[in-house]
Structure formats: C-alpha cells, structure tokens
Design a protein around this motif. Sequence first.
Motif, PDB file in Angstrom:
ATOM      1  N   ALA A   1       1.555   6.194   4.499  1.00  0.00           N
ATOM      2  CA  ALA A   1       0.460   6.514   5.421  1.00  0.00           C
ATOM      3  C   ALA A   1      -0.124   7.893   5.146  1.00  0.00           C
ATOM      4  O   ALA A   1      -1.297   8.129   5.398  1.00  0.00           O
TER       5      ALA A   1
ATOM      6  N   SER B   1      -6.564  10.787  -0.111  1.00  0.00           N
ATOM      7  CA  SER B   1      -7.697  10.004  -0.588  1.00  0.00           C
ATOM      8  C   SER B   1      -9.004  10.507   0.016  1.00  0.00           C
ATOM      9  O   SER B   1     -10.019  10.592  -0.671  1.00  0.00           O
ATOM     10  N   LEU B   2      -8.962  10.836   1.306  1.00  0.00           N
ATOM     11  CA  LEU B   2     -10.172  11.348   1.950  1.00  0.00           C
ATOM     12  C   LEU B   2     -10.551  12.709   1.376  1.00  0.00           C
ATOM     13  O   LEU B   2     -11.735  12.990   1.189  1.00  0.00           O
TER      14      LEU B   2
ATOM     15  N   GLN C   1      -0.882   9.188   2.445  1.00  0.00           N
ATOM     16  CA  GLN C   1      -1.760   9.190   1.280  1.00  0.00           C
ATOM     17  C   GLN C   1      -3.233   9.073   1.676  1.00  0.00           C
ATOM     18  O   GLN C   1      -4.105   9.394   0.885  1.00  0.00           O
ATOM     19  N   CYS C   2      -3.502   8.639   2.867  1.00  0.00           N
ATOM     20  CA  CYS C   2      -4.890   8.484   3.325  1.00  0.00           C
ATOM     21  C   CYS C   2      -5.595   9.835   3.347  1.00  0.00           C
ATOM     22  O   CYS C   2      -6.748   9.940   2.927  1.00  0.00           O
ATOM     23  N   ALA C   3      -4.917  10.867   3.805  1.00  0.00           N
ATOM     24  CA  ALA C   3      -5.539  12.190   3.856  1.00  0.00           C
ATOM     25  C   ALA C   3      -5.862  12.681   2.461  1.00  0.00           C
ATOM     26  O   ALA C   3      -6.906  13.293   2.240  1.00  0.00           O
TER      27      ALA C   3
ATOM     28  N   ALA D   1       0.845  -1.196   0.000  1.00  0.00           N
ATOM     29  CA  ALA D   1       0.000   0.000   0.000  1.00  0.00           C
ATOM     30  C   ALA D   1       0.878   1.243   0.000  1.00  0.00           C
ATOM     31  O   ALA D   1       2.055   1.193   0.339  1.00  0.00           O
TER      32      ALA D   1
END
Length: 53
Positions: free
Chosen positions: A14, A20-21, A16-18, A11
Amino acid sequence: MRRGFAFGAPAGPAGQCAGSLACIGFVVALAVAFWAGAVWLGQALIHFATFGF
C-alpha cells in the motif's frame, strides 16, 4: 516455466501508491518545464526573426 506471473502477481504494498504519485507528479513537472521552455524559445525566435517588431 509458469505463465501469467506478470499478470497474476499481487499488487505492490500500500505504501507504493505515494511513490507512484510522486513519480507522476515529477513527470508532470518535467513536462510543464519542457513546454514552458519550448514556448519561451519559440517566442524568442519569433522576436529575433522579426527584428524586434
């Protein structure tokens, strides 16, 4: 050629989550704006079709 690279790749980082959201939130905002415009246009067309009654 190696197979399964797309499925076996790790994946993303970490942080990258923000992103994506934020992207999902932007898409949701676009969808809400689209449907608000569609409802407004539909109401205007109904209003004009009934001659303002």
